[in-house]
Write a protein that holds these residues in place. Structure first.
Motif, mmCIF file in Angstrom:
data_model
loop_
_atom_site.group_PDB
_atom_site.id
_atom_site.type_symbol
_atom_site.label_atom_id
_atom_site.label_comp_id
_atom_site.label_asym_id
_atom_site.label_seq_id
_atom_site.Cartn_x
_atom_site.Cartn_y
_atom_site.Cartn_z
ATOM 1 N N THR A 55 -12.355 1.246 -1.010
ATOM 2 C CA THR A 55 -12.590 -0.218 -0.914
ATOM 3 C C THR A 55 -11.896 -0.853 0.244
ATOM 4 O O THR A 55 -11.026 -0.317 1.154
ATOM 5 C CB THR A 55 -11.818 -0.926 -2.274
ATOM 6 O OG1 THR A 55 -10.211 -0.706 -2.122
ATOM 7 C CG2 THR A 55 -12.512 -0.251 -3.559
ATOM 8 N N LYS B 89 -9.766 -3.384 0.745
ATOM 9 C CA LYS B 89 -8.733 -3.448 0.942
ATOM 10 C C LYS B 89 -7.806 -2.435 1.230
ATOM 11 O O LYS B 89 -6.953 -2.424 2.164
ATOM 12 C CB LYS B 89 -8.256 -4.014 -0.628
ATOM 13 C CG LYS B 89 -6.597 -3.872 -0.776
ATOM 14 C CD LYS B 89 -6.050 -4.289 -2.006
ATOM 15 C CE LYS B 89 -4.896 -3.775 -2.665
ATOM 16 N NZ LYS B 89 -4.879 -2.272 -3.213
ATOM 17 N N ASN B 90 -8.128 -1.025 0.952
ATOM 18 C CA ASN B 90 -7.615 0.203 1.499
ATOM 19 C C ASN B 90 -7.997 0.507 2.878
ATOM 20 O O ASN B 90 -7.376 1.494 3.500
ATOM 21 C CB ASN B 90 -7.663 1.116 0.412
ATOM 22 C CG ASN B 90 -6.577 0.960 -0.459
ATOM 23 O OD1 ASN B 90 -5.737 0.479 -0.411
ATOM 24 N ND2 ASN B 90 -7.072 1.377 -1.889
ATOM 25 N N PHE C 167 -5.728 -1.228 4.755
ATOM 26 C CA PHE C 167 -4.512 -0.424 4.758
ATOM 27 C C PHE C 167 -4.512 0.605 5.855
ATOM 28 O O PHE C 167 -3.498 0.878 6.554
ATOM 29 C CB PHE C 167 -4.396 0.193 3.401
ATOM 30 C CG PHE C 167 -3.197 1.133 3.316
ATOM 31 C CD1 PHE C 167 -1.949 0.871 2.881
ATOM 32 C CD2 PHE C 167 -3.350 2.540 3.618
ATOM 33 C CE1 PHE C 167 -0.787 1.690 2.755
ATOM 34 C CE2 PHE C 167 -2.336 3.374 3.704
ATOM 35 C CZ PHE C 167 -0.991 2.918 3.074
ATOM 36 N N ASP D 240 0.804 -1.684 1.064
ATOM 37 C CA ASP D 240 0.667 -1.432 -0.430
ATOM 38 C C ASP D 240 0.438 0.145 -0.472
ATOM 39 O O ASP D 240 -0.759 0.622 -0.760
ATOM 40 C CB ASP D 240 -0.314 -2.201 -1.095
ATOM 41 C CG ASP D 240 -0.715 -1.795 -2.498
ATOM 42 O OD1 ASP D 240 0.353 -1.246 -3.238
ATOM 43 O OD2 ASP D 240 -1.307 -2.397 -3.069
ATOM 44 N N GLU E 242 1.204 2.352 -2.734
ATOM 45 C CA GLU E 242 1.090 2.729 -4.166
ATOM 46 C C GLU E 242 -0.560 2.677 -4.418
ATOM 47 O O GLU E 242 -1.220 3.198 -4.941
ATOM 48 C CB GLU E 242 1.737 1.900 -5.128
ATOM 49 C CG GLU E 242 3.425 2.588 -5.264
ATOM 50 C CD GLU E 242 3.170 4.132 -5.321
ATOM 51 O OE1 GLU E 242 2.658 4.505 -6.045
ATOM 52 O OE2 GLU E 242 3.951 4.741 -4.584
ATOM 53 N N GLY E 243 -0.970 1.193 -4.012
ATOM 54 C CA GLY E 243 -2.306 0.975 -4.424
ATOM 55 C C GLY E 243 -3.222 1.980 -3.691
ATOM 56 O O GLY E 243 -4.516 2.055 -4.258
ATOM 57 N N TRP E 244 -2.840 2.157 -2.477
ATOM 58 C CA TRP E 244 -3.775 3.086 -1.779
ATOM 59 C C TRP E 244 -3.813 4.612 -2.093
ATOM 60 O O TRP E 244 -4.831 5.073 -2.618
ATOM 61 C CB TRP E 244 -3.235 2.996 0.079
ATOM 62 C CG TRP E 244 -3.989 4.242 0.673
ATOM 63 C CD1 TRP E 244 -4.992 3.889 1.602
ATOM 64 C CD2 TRP E 244 -3.567 5.513 1.183
ATOM 65 N NE1 TRP E 244 -5.459 5.010 2.355
ATOM 66 C CE2 TRP E 244 -4.513 6.116 1.946
ATOM 67 C CE3 TRP E 244 -2.570 6.369 0.791
ATOM 68 C CZ2 TRP E 244 -4.281 7.086 2.527
ATOM 69 C CZ3 TRP E 244 -2.322 7.232 1.387
ATOM 70 C CH2 TRP E 244 -3.372 7.895 2.354
ATOM 71 N N ASP F 155 -2.999 5.195 -5.563
ATOM 72 C CA ASP F 155 -3.860 5.172 -6.690
ATOM 73 C C ASP F 155 -5.272 5.503 -6.597
ATOM 74 O O ASP F 155 -5.989 6.012 -7.321
ATOM 75 C CB ASP F 155 -3.492 3.815 -7.528
ATOM 76 C CG ASP F 155 -2.129 3.892 -7.923
ATOM 77 O OD1 ASP F 155 -1.665 4.950 -7.906
ATOM 78 O OD2 ASP F 155 -1.611 2.704 -8.241
ATOM 79 N N GLU F 156 -5.876 4.325 -5.576
ATOM 80 C CA GLU F 156 -7.393 4.805 -5.683
ATOM 81 C C GLU F 156 -7.732 6.057 -4.946
ATOM 82 O O GLU F 156 -8.872 6.796 -5.703
ATOM 83 C CB GLU F 156 -7.944 3.914 -4.471
ATOM 84 C CG GLU F 156 -9.373 3.494 -4.408
ATOM 85 C CD GLU F 156 -10.042 2.757 -3.193
ATOM 86 O OE1 GLU F 156 -9.330 2.140 -2.605
ATOM 87 O OE2 GLU F 156 -11.494 3.046 -3.022
ATOM 88 N N THR G 134 -6.098 8.966 -5.764
ATOM 89 C CA THR G 134 -5.847 9.891 -6.571
ATOM 90 C C THR G 134 -6.967 9.959 -7.755
ATOM 91 O O THR G 134 -7.417 10.973 -8.219
ATOM 92 C CB THR G 134 -4.455 9.551 -7.210
ATOM 93 O OG1 THR G 134 -3.391 9.374 -6.257
ATOM 94 C CG2 THR G 134 -4.263 10.657 -8.464
#
Lengths: 306, 318, 549
Positions: free
Chosen positions: C485, C487-488, C491, C530, C532-534, C536-537, C539
């Motif tokens: 996405t 956002k990432n 990142f 972030d 973690e957010g990265w 999570d997506e 994973t």
């Protein structure tokens, strides 16, 4: 030249010292600016893999014309050259003429719209609607895929306009005034008095516009990329450069093998770039002396009045 | 017809009494020669400004402009809140100012020096060669600069042999040199090209002025100061005002190509920032917001510079 | 006078307009897809095909191209990318100016703009060859909406190919001088480099550079992701995936992996084993250093320094060329350097909504994917472009090899473009490789005496044999091909920026304390993002691939 009117006997020691320092300084500048040019020329005639090893030299170590023959290997480039010449000629003449005409009106201090029109143009130097809206505009105007897309969008450059205006403001007003009293129209004043007097600035702006036209490839990329008949030299050269970039990374053979057949015929982006620089610059070097006389020796007002 | 070069000759017209409108009516010829170009510029430069709407949207490529989600000032907020933002603005302003000052001084200086050369041939050669680096792409130029500045490059060799420095310096790894390296390389590349415009302006100076000054016994420096410089003053002021409006355009390619991992804090300009976080990620809205920000700053500075010039009684843009 | 000016304007404008209109009409017949005639006067269907890769203009007639035209009755008008890909995609979509066919890695953007037509039914009905080749990967090809829009370049078939790209590289001469030792760990590698450096502080009169690092611009991944291989990960970048437990580990701030690697480099730098200029040179200077023959080793991907190898070869310094090693931190770690044979999804051949005859287009693509079509595209004409041995093996004789060593001849034969059609990688039923350059005979033909001696010492016949095969559990591979996405993506860009700045500082740090300081600053900067957010997506998307592929 201005100073030649001085008689030699009058030259003082300070004067000589001045000339000496001036000459020394300019010679130093000459060396500093000549080096990259000679180096580029040498690289363009040097074998590509040899250049990879060390690219600092002034004379080709292993002479080859392969870098150039790679550029000119397909026939399209000659047609593209023709298009480039055409767009440069037409684009420069029309742009310089239109810019000069508009600049003339803006140089009239009593012209009521002088301020607003100047502002409208100056402002354009500081914004852009962006790639996509501009592209859509060109499409909607049906300029897309035509030769005119090289000429019309760049017809008037705000910077050139202001430089011309400023130059024309510096011309003595008495000339235009007396012509006006004689009943001449603005258009004929512009054509018969202002244009000839403005040759130095016209030569300068013509040089700027011509260089811009000659070197431009982005408009071909946007509007004529699939129209091979309207491809320009710079665009074709750009293709060669990117293709060289690509083949360097994309050599599919086993990398570490030292096969016997030396691939001396492989070009590298650095060598292609040097050859392209030379090809793109040579025409400008040829044209320059013709324009140069207008802004070096000058066409002084004193000279015109006779 | 005798020509006198009196710059501040007032135009003697019958103006005050007539209203602007009636005056305009008498200027039909001038209008015919200029209004079509106004129409032209409105179409080609102003119409595409509808694209600025993108800055207030979450623009998706390929959608109609009005179909997108409106996000207000979110893109601007993201721009200003980015922790890199102040840094890239600082770098942009610093390099821009250095380029402005160096660029003006060097090219005017070169034009003056060339103007003093008596041998036409030498003058032409110097001029032709000095403008050639302008035609090298930054990629070619950057490679040359990096070679010259490398540990065993020409600069270190000369400085070491002259005992100015003891050990070779890695010029491109020192953060504090970077702005100056950019400034110097810009001068080197553009000095001859920028001087052309001043040389053209110098041709309009009436030679009789020099003759008169010589008779009065003026030396070379006095003639430069009192005749040549005033003769090109208006073009200098005009270019200066226009360039002040470009203060957020410090360039992009030269920094991008010359920067090294050691100096990234000092090398990134706003244009590099926008490329990385806008265009390269297809974030057109973000890139447009940055473009609008630059335009606003430019126009404010331009108006300020113009007003200042007016107040100082100098030439002005509009 | 006013009238005169006005007239001039009107005349000028109308002239310009007429020319514009004239220009326009010639243009439309020129680019639109339609029919044209071949030399025999037969009608040919013509498709425009835009390739989002730069390259030479494709000649109007090529040997193989003309043969295929004869067989299919279809003419392809190729156009290749010039300039920035993003910009081209942008204006193409904004203007809706799609060619009939495209080949791109920006498929998702075209999908979002509804520019592509779904291929599943076309393939089922008209393209048996494509179905046969891509069938095993059918589900993977599907976009988020369940349709197939793009066919990736080649699908693995038969015995998968082994291709070395990422590796720690070492000069052949260094290995020879050390008596061809077994080198498995990074420490052993450094010891071998050090020993040679001590013995020969200079090569050809210039200082020896034991270890070189490329850090220019985005190529700095050779510094910031090399440690994943030492820790036993594949070419995934930034996270190490445990495919069985379905776990992702962000290793960029891991003390046992990333810090360990930078600390070792820091030590080497202080010892003078790393080029002082590693962090100030650009790509061309890097290539120049490798080409000088005084660099003993580096971590890199082969495609980045091919030019330097060519140059060494040409200078007659074959002994200074580099060979690959698969290193790990410790002997117990299983190296995982080779890519799992897979396809890069969301890219490749697509048919756009502007194509007038999608059925003819897919039929043509199907011919290109047939055995006959693939043989023509990859090998050429038997007897002319390649030779078949008594045992049925394909190879090129020396004359043929020399001929194709000149890229101009390739251009005349195939236009260097026929690769951009659906097809296979790996081996055919008869055991020959689909791709000529993957044929073991062709690879071995490139070796000289030194290569042979070296390989013999290590008990192999090709360098590829020295590497362990890929871990086939990694169905998701590669991680970097997963579309993130926005956002990432941001990142990733931010991490790029941090990775550009800190690792060089760590390596050149004055002492161990400074190194510690920079490491801590680095970790702090990364942790502001972030992570973690990265993770999570990624994973979730890895899990999805592992389960559904």
């Amino acid at each position: 030249m201005t100073t030649t009117t001085l008689s030699r006997s009058k030259r003082s020691a300070a004067d000589l010292l001045f000339d000496l320092c001036n000459t020394v300084f300019l010679l130093a500048l000459l060396v500093l600016t000549l080096y990259p040019v000679l180096n580029t020329l040498a690289v363009s005639f040097n074998q590509a893999q040899d250049t990879v090893r060390d690219s600092t030299f002034l004379w080709p170590r292993e002479f080859t014309t392969l870098n150039y023959s790679t550029l000119f290997q397909d026939g399209l480039i000659y047609h593209a050259f023709f298009i480039s010449v055409a767009r440069t000629l037409l684009g420069t003449i029309s742009s310089v003429f239109c810019t000069a005409m508009l600049a003339y009106t803006l140089s009239r201090k009593d012209y009521v719209l002088r301020g607003p029109i100047s502002f409208i143009f100056i402002f354009t130097m500081y914004f852009s609607g962006g790639l996509i809206p501009t592209y859509m505009l060109i499409k909607n105007l049906h300029l897309y895929g035509t030769f005119w897309v090289y000429v019309i969008p760049g017809l008037i450059g705000a910077f050139n306009l202001i430089v011309m205006r400023s130059f024309m403001e510096g011309l003595p007003e008495s000339l235009a005034e007396s012509a006006q009293i004689d009943g001449a129209t603005h258009f004929s004043i512009f054509m018969r008095i202002i244009l000839p007097l403005s040759l130095p600035v016209i030569a300068t702006i013509a040089l700027f516009v011509a260089v811009g036209q000659w070197n431009s490839w982005f408009d071909t990329f946007l509007y004529n990329s699939s129209n091979i008949n309207l491809s320009t030299l710079q665009y074709e050269l750009m293709k060669k450069l990117q293709s060289a970039n690509m083949s360097v990374g994309g050599t599919a053979e086993s990398a570490f093998a030292s096969s016997k057949n030396i691939q001396a015929n492989i070009v590298t982006p650095a060598s292609i770039r040097a050859a392209i620089t030379v090809v793109a610059t040579v025409p400008i070097i040829i044209v320059y002396p013709f324009l140069q006389k207008y802004f070096v020796t000058g066409l002084t007002l004193g000279g015109v009045k006779e | 017809m005798s020509v006198t070069v009196e710059r501040v000759k007032k135009h003697a017209g019958i103006k005050k009494s007539r209203s602007k409108w009636s005056k305009l009516r008498s200027q039909k010829a001038l209008m015919a020669m200029s209004i079509p170009f106004v129409v032209y510029v409105i179409i080609f430069a102003y119409l595409p400004l509808y694209g600025w709407m993108m800055a207030f949207q979450n623009y998706k490529l390929g959608s109609a402009m009005l179909d997108n989600e409106w996000v207000g000032l979110a893109n601007f907020r993201e721009l200003f809140q980015d922790e890199n933002f102040t840094r890239v603005i600082r770098n942009t302003l610093a390099m821009s100012l250095i380029n402005l000052v160096f660029g003006f001084v060097s090219s005017i200086g070169l034009a003056l020096m060339l103007n003093e050369v008596r041998k036409i041939i030498f003058k032409r050669i110097v001029q032709t060669v000095s403008y050639l680096p302008h035609f090298l792409s930054w990629v070619v130029a950057a490679n040359l600069i990096m070679n010259v500045l490398s540990i065993d490059g020409a600069v270190n060799k000369v400085l070491v042999s002259l005992h100015i420095i003891k050990e070779p310096i890695m010029w491109l790894s020192e953060q504090h040199y970077f702005w100056w390296i950019i400034g110097a390389s810009n001068v080197w590349k553009e000095i001859g090209w920028s001087a052309i415009i001043y040389l053209a302006a110098m041709t309009t100076i009436d030679p009789s002025l020099y003759e008169a000054a010589s008779i009065d016994g003026a030396g070379r420096f006095r003639k430069i100061r009192h005749i040549t410089l005033p003769g090109i003053r208006s073009i200098i002021v005009i270019l200066l005002i226009m360039n002040i409006g470009h203060i957020l355009d410090a360039g992009f390619e030269q920094q991008y190509l010359l920067q090294t991992p050691m100096v990234v804090d000092y090398s990134e300009t706003i244009d590099i920032f926008v490329l990385k976080y806008g265009i390269n990620l297809s974030r057109f809205s973000f890139a447009t917001a940055a473009g609008i920000f630059k335009t606003v700053i430019s126009v404010v500075l331009l108006l300020a510079a113009n007003r200042m010039a007016k107040r100082m009684g100098q030439e002005r843009l509009f | 006078m006013n009238k005169k000016i006005a007239l001039t304007w009107i005349a000028g404008t109308s002239l310009a307009l007429s020319m514009i209109v004239g220009g326009c009409s010639t243009e439309s017949t020129d680019t639109a897809a339609g029919t044209s005639k071949n030399e025999n006067g037969e009608e040919l269907t013509t498709f425009s095909y835009f390739i989002f890769d730069p390259g030479d203009n494709v000649p109007e007639h090529t040997k193989i191209g003309d043969m295929i035209e004869q067989k299919t009755g279809v003419k392809i008008k190729y156009e290749r990318l010039v300039g920035e890909k993003e910009q081209k995609v942008g204006v193409m979509i904004a203007g809706g100016d799609y060619p009939d066919l495209i080949n791109t890695d920006q498929t998702v953007k075209f999908e979002d703009a509804n520019a592509l037509i779904p291929l599943e039914e076309l393939i089922e009905q008209h393209a048996p060859n494509i179905k046969r080749i891509y069938g095993p990967y059918w589900e993977r090809l599907k976009a988020a909406d369940g349709h197939i829009y793009a066919l990736p370049q080649v699908a693995p078939t038969g015995t998968p190919i082994k291709g070395i790209s990422a590796a720690f590289w070492i000069q052949k001469e260094v290995l020879k001088d050390a008596g061809y030792p077994k080198i498995a760990t990074f420490d052993q590698y450094v010891d071998v480099l050090r020993a040679y450096y001590k013995k020969y502080p200079q090569i050809d009169g210039a200082d020896t550079i034991p270890f070189e690092i490329l850090t220019y611009d985005n190529r700095n991944f050779t510094l910031t992701t090399a440690m994943q291989f030492l820790a036993g990960g594949p070419n995934d970048s930034r996270a190490i995936v445990d495919p069985v437990a379905n776990k992702l580990a962000f290793y960029q701030t891991d003390e046992n992996i990333t810090k360990r690697y930078y600390a070792k480099l820091h030590e080497m730098y202080r010892e003078g084993m790393i080029d002082k200029e590693a962090f100030v040179m650009n790509y061309e200077q890097y290539l120049a250093k490798l080409s000088s023959g005084r660099v003993l080793g580096m971590f890199d991907q082969k495609w980045q320094f091919q030019t330097a190898l060519d140059s060494l070869k040409q200078q007659g310094k074959a002994n200074r060329m580099f060979v690959p090693l698969q290193l790990t931190f410790d002997e117990g770690i299983q190296p995982d350097y080779l890519d799992v044979p897979s396809m890069n999804y969301n890219m490749g051949f697509s048919i756009t909504i502007n194509a007038k005859d999608p059925v003819a287009a897919i039929k043509y693509a199907d011919y290109m994917a047939s055995e006959e079509g693939q043989l023509l595209r990859n090998w050429g004409v038997a007897g002319e472009d390649y030779t078949v041995s008594d045992t049925g093996r394909f190879y090129r004789n020396q004359e043929q090899r020399d001929f194709f060593a000149d890229p101009k001849n390739g251009l005349k034969t195939t236009g260097n473009i026929l690769w951009y059609w659906p097809g296979s990688s790996g081996t055919m039923v008869d055991g020959n490789s689909y791709q000529q350059y993957q044929q073991p005979e062709e690879i071995a033909a490139g070796y000289d005496e030194m290569d042979k001696e070296l390989l013999k010492a290590y008990g192999a016949t090709t360098y590829e044999e020295l590497f362990d095969g890929p871990n086939l559990n990694r169905k998701y591979f590669p991680l970097w091909s997963i579309e993130l996405t926005e956002k990432n993506k941001v990142f990733n860009q931010k991490l790029n920026d941090i990775n550009k700045k800190f690792p060089p500082q760590m390596v050149v740090a004055k002492n161990a304390d400074d190194f510690e300081k920079y490491w801590n600053e680095y970790v702090a900067s990364v942790e502001k993002l972030d992570v973690e957010g990265w993770l999570d997506e990624l994973t979730a998307k890895v899990k999805d691939r592992q389960e559904n592929w």
